[in-house]
Design a protein around this motif. Structure first.
Motif, PDB file in Angstrom:
ATOM      1  N   GLY A  55       0.801  -1.223   0.000  1.00 15.36           N
ATOM      2  CA  GLY A  55       0.000   0.000   0.000  1.00 15.36           C
ATOM      3  C   GLY A  55       0.833   1.274   0.000  1.00 15.36           C
ATOM      4  O   GLY A  55       0.317   2.356  -0.241  1.00 15.36           O
ATOM      5  N   ARG A  56       2.139   1.151   0.259  1.00 13.85           N
ATOM      6  CA  ARG A  56       3.037   2.314   0.239  1.00 13.85           C
ATOM      7  C   ARG A  56       3.633   2.555  -1.146  1.00 13.85           C
ATOM      8  O   ARG A  56       4.435   3.445  -1.327  1.00 13.85           O
ATOM      9  CB  ARG A  56       4.146   2.146   1.267  1.00 13.85           C
ATOM     10  N   VAL A  57       3.247   1.719  -2.104  1.00 11.12           N
ATOM     11  CA  VAL A  57       3.751   1.838  -3.472  1.00 11.12           C
ATOM     12  C   VAL A  57       2.699   2.545  -4.327  1.00 11.12           C
ATOM     13  O   VAL A  57       1.522   2.198  -4.289  1.00 11.12           O
ATOM     14  CB  VAL A  57       4.072   0.446  -4.068  1.00 11.12           C
ATOM     15  N   LEU A  58       3.145   3.527  -5.100  1.00 11.42           N
ATOM     16  CA  LEU A  58       2.269   4.254  -6.024  1.00 11.42           C
ATOM     17  C   LEU A  58       2.662   3.869  -7.438  1.00 11.42           C
ATOM     18  O   LEU A  58       3.807   4.044  -7.842  1.00 11.42           O
ATOM     19  CB  LEU A  58       2.411   5.766  -5.831  1.00 11.42           C
ATOM     20  N   VAL A  59       1.703   3.325  -8.173  1.00  7.90           N
ATOM     21  CA  VAL A  59       1.918   2.864  -9.544  1.00  7.90           C
ATOM     22  C   VAL A  59       1.225   3.827 -10.497  1.00  7.90           C
ATOM     23  O   VAL A  59       0.128   4.302 -10.227  1.00  7.90           O
ATOM     24  CB  VAL A  59       1.339   1.439  -9.722  1.00  7.90           C
ATOM     25  N   ALA A  92      -2.163  -6.289  -6.423  1.00 10.80           N
ATOM     26  CA  ALA A  92      -0.952  -6.335  -5.594  1.00 10.80           C
ATOM     27  C   ALA A  92      -1.127  -5.518  -4.316  1.00 10.80           C
ATOM     28  O   ALA A  92      -0.260  -5.523  -3.451  1.00 10.80           O
ATOM     29  CB  ALA A  92       0.244  -5.811  -6.391  1.00 10.80           C
ATOM     30  N   GLY A  93      -2.254  -4.800  -4.192  1.00 14.69           N
ATOM     31  CA  GLY A  93      -2.516  -4.003  -3.002  1.00 14.69           C
ATOM     32  C   GLY A  93      -1.878  -2.627  -3.034  1.00 14.69           C
ATOM     33  O   GLY A  93      -1.712  -1.987  -1.996  1.00 14.69           O
ATOM     34  N   MET A  94      -1.537  -2.156  -4.229  1.00 13.32           N
ATOM     35  CA  MET A  94      -0.849  -0.869  -4.372  1.00 13.32           C
ATOM     36  C   MET A  94      -1.817   0.238  -4.755  1.00 13.32           C
ATOM     37  O   MET A  94      -2.906  -0.019  -5.257  1.00 13.32           O
ATOM     38  CB  MET A  94       0.238  -1.009  -5.441  1.00 13.32           C
ATOM     39  N   GLN A  95      -1.413   1.469  -4.519  1.00  9.00           N
ATOM     40  CA  GLN A  95      -2.151   2.619  -5.007  1.00  9.00           C
ATOM     41  C   GLN A  95      -1.866   2.732  -6.500  1.00  9.00           C
ATOM     42  O   GLN A  95      -0.777   2.393  -6.948  1.00  9.00           O
ATOM     43  CB  GLN A  95      -1.682   3.893  -4.323  1.00  9.00           C
ATOM     44  N   CYS A  96      -2.832   3.237  -7.267  1.00  5.54           N
ATOM     45  CA  CYS A  96      -2.614   3.310  -8.707  1.00  5.54           C
ATOM     46  C   CYS A  96      -3.257   4.552  -9.304  1.00  5.54           C
ATOM     47  O   CYS A  96      -4.438   4.822  -9.088  1.00  5.54           O
ATOM     48  CB  CYS A  96      -3.161   2.063  -9.398  1.00  5.54           C
ATOM     49  N   VAL A  97      -2.446   5.291 -10.048  1.00  3.22           N
ATOM     50  CA  VAL A  97      -2.922   6.426 -10.833  1.00  3.22           C
ATOM     51  C   VAL A  97      -3.002   5.943 -12.276  1.00  3.22           C
ATOM     52  O   VAL A  97      -2.010   5.511 -12.850  1.00  3.22           O
ATOM     53  CB  VAL A  97      -1.957   7.629 -10.728  1.00  3.22           C
ATOM     54  N   MET A  98      -4.205   5.995 -12.831  1.00  2.00           N
ATOM     55  CA  MET A  98      -4.399   5.576 -14.217  1.00  2.00           C
ATOM     56  C   MET A  98      -4.350   6.798 -15.115  1.00  2.00           C
ATOM     57  O   MET A  98      -5.017   7.795 -14.859  1.00  2.00           O
ATOM     58  CB  MET A  98      -5.732   4.857 -14.397  1.00  2.00           C
ATOM     59  N   VAL A  99      -3.545   6.691 -16.159  1.00  2.00           N
ATOM     60  CA  VAL A  99      -3.458   7.737 -17.177  1.00  2.00           C
ATOM     61  C   VAL A  99      -3.686   7.043 -18.518  1.00  2.00           C
ATOM     62  O   VAL A  99      -2.729   6.686 -19.210  1.00  2.00           O
ATOM     63  CB  VAL A  99      -2.077   8.442 -17.148  1.00  2.00           C
TER      64      VAL A  99
END
Length: 188
Positions: free
Chosen positions: A124-128, A142-149
């Motif tokens: 959760g500390r990873v930003l994708v 994977a339980g990660m944060q995700c910014v979709m572009v």
């Protein structure tokens, strides 16, 4: 869309009933030749270089996790080598032996996370940052944060409420990303 190269080719040939016409190896050879020519003309996503240079300059750990494979990725870099090579951790999940299942499975991002010199405490500390639907699903699984572009309007996250409720943020362009919204140093 982020799947492993060999997996995608087999799926495509099966879906189009072409298994008797061409082997996955023959198709892959022809596909790679076309892809390499296309990569020579591919521009970077607007805002990507600025973001990468900013995060590295501020000492933020960064990695590149792509569905590309080692055969085609070097050509993909040709126009962007000066800043992409600043990213020391690069996982080419298209043929990385440690990545058992490509996107939308979580494997590519989990393998990448484990390879950081200082492994994050939790996913959760990873930003994708992702441009494909399968890539976003991979990061979320994977339980990660995700910014979709999204590069194109192939998928509209506005119409899929379950997807929209899970993705961290959807942007029209990386140029609109504000690092401080995620606790990162703001652009100078």
């Amino acid at each position: 869309m982020g799947k492993r190269h060999d997996e995608s080719i087999r799926w495509l040939l099966n879906e189009l009933n072409l298994n008797d016409v061409v082997t996955p190896e023959e198709y892959s050879h022809q596909y790679d030749a076309i892809l390499i020519e296309m990569f020579k003309k591919s521009p970077a996503m607007p805002g990507a270089e600025r973001l990468v240079r900013h995060l590295i300059q501020k000492g933020i750990p960064v990695a590149l996790c792509t569905g590309s494979c080692s055969r085609t990725f070097p050509t993909k870099l040709d126009n962007h080598r000066d800043w992409i090579e600043l990213i020391k951790l690069q996982v080419l999940s298209g043929d990385d032996p440690e990545v058992k299942f490509g996107k939308p499975h979580p494997d590519p991002f989990l393998v990448t996370m484990r390879r950081f010199p200082k492994v994050p405490e939790h996913a959760g500390r990873v930003l994708v940052f992702e441009d494909s639907y399968n890539g976003v699903l991979s990061a979320l699984e994977a339980g990660m944060q995700c910014v979709m572009v999204p590069e194109r309007t192939i998928y509209d996250p506005e119409t899929d409420t379950e997807f929209k409720s899970r993705v961290t943020l959807v942007l029209d362009s990386l140029e609109h990303f504000k690092p401080e919204d995620f606790g990162l140093p703001a652009y100078d």
